[in-house]
Design an enzyme around this catalytic site. Structure first.
Site, PDB file in Angstrom:
ATOM      1  N   ASP A   1      19.294  76.506 105.659  1.00  0.00           N
ATOM      2  CA  ASP A   1      18.646  77.630 106.343  1.00  0.00           C
ATOM      3  C   ASP A   1      19.696  78.506 107.027  1.00  0.00           C
ATOM      4  O   ASP A   1      19.359  79.542 107.621  1.00  0.00           O
ATOM      5  CB  ASP A   1      17.549  77.161 107.309  1.00  0.00           C
ATOM      6  CG  ASP A   1      18.038  76.229 108.397  1.00  0.00           C
ATOM      7  OD1 ASP A   1      19.244  75.910 108.420  1.00  0.00           O
ATOM      8  OD2 ASP A   1      17.208  75.822 109.244  1.00  0.00           O
ATOM      9  N   SER A   2      20.977  78.131 106.899  1.00  0.00           N
ATOM     10  CA  SER A   2      22.068  79.036 107.276  1.00  0.00           C
ATOM     11  C   SER A   2      21.938  80.352 106.516  1.00  0.00           C
ATOM     12  O   SER A   2      22.552  81.351 106.898  1.00  0.00           O
ATOM     13  CB  SER A   2      23.432  78.391 106.988  1.00  0.00           C
ATOM     14  OG  SER A   2      23.491  77.901 105.665  1.00  0.00           O
TER      15      SER A   2
ATOM     16  N   ASP B   1      16.792  72.766 103.001  1.00  0.00           N
ATOM     17  CA  ASP B   1      16.398  72.660 104.411  1.00  0.00           C
ATOM     18  C   ASP B   1      14.919  72.959 104.608  1.00  0.00           C
ATOM     19  O   ASP B   1      14.384  73.930 104.057  1.00  0.00           O
ATOM     20  CB  ASP B   1      17.182  73.688 105.244  1.00  0.00           C
ATOM     21  CG  ASP B   1      18.403  73.079 105.899  1.00  0.00           C
ATOM     22  OD1 ASP B   1      18.420  71.852 106.132  1.00  0.00           O
ATOM     23  OD2 ASP B   1      19.349  73.840 106.173  1.00  0.00           O
TER      24      ASP B   1
ATOM     25  N   LYS C   1      15.879  68.419 103.809  1.00  0.00           N
ATOM     26  CA  LYS C   1      16.703  68.092 104.979  1.00  0.00           C
ATOM     27  C   LYS C   1      15.994  68.528 106.254  1.00  0.00           C
ATOM     28  O   LYS C   1      15.472  69.641 106.335  1.00  0.00           O
ATOM     29  CB  LYS C   1      18.080  68.751 104.866  1.00  0.00           C
ATOM     30  CG  LYS C   1      18.985  68.487 106.073  1.00  0.00           C
ATOM     31  CD  LYS C   1      20.452  68.719 105.767  1.00  0.00           C
ATOM     32  CE  LYS C   1      20.894  70.157 105.807  1.00  0.00           C
ATOM     33  NZ  LYS C   1      20.719  70.817 107.128  1.00  0.00           N
TER      34      LYS C   1
ATOM     35  N   GLU D   1      16.260  68.384 110.673  1.00  0.00           N
ATOM     36  CA  GLU D   1      17.159  68.202 111.812  1.00  0.00           C
ATOM     37  C   GLU D   1      16.501  67.326 112.877  1.00  0.00           C
ATOM     38  O   GLU D   1      15.327  67.526 113.211  1.00  0.00           O
ATOM     39  CB  GLU D   1      17.510  69.565 112.435  1.00  0.00           C
ATOM     40  CG  GLU D   1      18.301  70.459 111.494  1.00  0.00           C
ATOM     41  CD  GLU D   1      18.713  71.791 112.118  1.00  0.00           C
ATOM     42  OE1 GLU D   1      18.520  71.971 113.342  1.00  0.00           O
ATOM     43  OE2 GLU D   1      19.222  72.639 111.373  1.00  0.00           O
TER      44      GLU D   1
ATOM     45  N   GLU E   1      27.002  67.246 111.866  1.00  0.00           N
ATOM     46  CA  GLU E   1      27.620  68.564 112.114  1.00  0.00           C
ATOM     47  C   GLU E   1      28.279  68.591 113.497  1.00  0.00           C
ATOM     48  O   GLU E   1      27.632  68.282 114.513  1.00  0.00           O
ATOM     49  CB  GLU E   1      26.546  69.663 112.010  1.00  0.00           C
ATOM     50  CG  GLU E   1      27.105  71.058 112.275  1.00  0.00           C
ATOM     51  CD  GLU E   1      26.182  72.186 111.820  1.00  0.00           C
ATOM     52  OE1 GLU E   1      25.114  71.916 111.218  1.00  0.00           O
ATOM     53  OE2 GLU E   1      26.538  73.352 112.076  1.00  0.00           O
TER      54      GLU E   1
END
Ligand code: KIV
Length: 270
Positions: A51-52, A90, A119, A121, A188
């Site tokens: 999602d960057s 993501d 993915k 978080e 990260e």
């Protein structure tokens, strides 16, 4: 380059074998078909449709505004461009706050975005969700350390796990995610020693970004490692385009540096 042939698709089992054999896993982000094709052809084992893309492609200030439809659009493009790499996609901000939402949204990423793995978080707070996704046959990648979707709660993009208590909590989060069924973990912006400890404590492969040389593999945002991200390059990244004649050469140089352990160097670590 790795023990999978250029013809065979990379699977979760491939990555597990690589971890056991001590063979480094090379991973990059990609958001479109043409760059995904190039990354795939260079033998990169894992493509993360991160999602960057909210910042890198859409020019937004953070990853928070990225929608599920955005992720599906880019994941499907990457799927059309790649043949061999495992594609991790993501789940965007607030799309996995309940088990029901997580299942429905992950199913869309897999059906419409052709994701191989999703993915998420977070640590303890998402363990139940990870468990239910895995129980339905949806492979899950965890993400610990700096969590960009929680940037406002964290107070900025900064290294996580420096204090003893925080380091212990992250180690327990990694164990909890694995016990819940996570297949892969991204770490990260984590100090080298903690990343090493977590990598050794779990059997799932651990991919680092700003987490030192001792994780099972490395990931960078493609545009960062090509040196085309506007502004200051993050400390943990390196411009692999420098001295190379083409994007293909730069991606191959990155893969080689990950495999031979020359990236990340001490100046890229915390
Ligand atoms: O969104 C992203 O690109 C990521 C990578 C840093 C792994 O999560």
């Amino acid at each position: 380059m790795s023990n999978h042939t250029s013809q065979s698709p990379v699977t979760r089992a491939t990555l597990e074998r690589m971890k056991q054999a001590g063979e480094k896993i090379a991973c990059l982000t990609a958001y479109d078909a043409s760059l995904a094709h190039l990354v795939d052809a260079a033998g990169i084992e894992v493509i993360i449709v991160g999602d960057s893309l909210g910042m890198v492609i859409q020019g937004k200030e953070s990853t928070l505004p990225v929608t599920l439809d955005d992720m599906i659009y880019h994941a499907a493009a990457v799927a059309r461009g790649s043949q061999h790499a495992l594609r991790v996609v993501d789940m965007p901000f607030m799309t996995y706050t309940t088990v029901r939402d997580a299942l429905q949204n992950a199913a869309r990423l897999m059906r419409e975005g052709a994701a191989h793995m999703v993915k998420l978080e977070g640590g303890a707070r998402i363990v139940e969700i990870v468990h239910d996704l895995a129980a339905q046959g949806i492979p899950v990648c965890g993400h610990l350390g700096l969590l960009p979707q929680s940037v406002h709660q964290l107070g900025g993009y900064r290294v996580q796990g420096r204090e003893r208590e925080a380091a212990h909590a992250m180690l327990e989060d990694a164990r909890g995610l694995e016990a819940a069924g996570a297949a892969l973990l991204v770490l990260e912006c984590v100090p080298v020693d903690l990343a090493r400890e977590i990598t050794r404590a779990v059997s799932m492969p651990v991919i680092g970004i700003g987490a030192g040389p001792d994780t099972d593999g490395q990931v960078l945002v493609l545009q960062d490692m090509l040196g085309i991200t506007p502004g200051k390059r993050p400390k943990f990244s390196k411009d692999f385009m420098a001295g190379q004649g083409s994007i293909q050469d730069a991606v191959q140089a990155y893969a080689k540096a990950v495999k031979d352990g020359s990236f990340p160097a001490p100046e890229h670590c915390f």
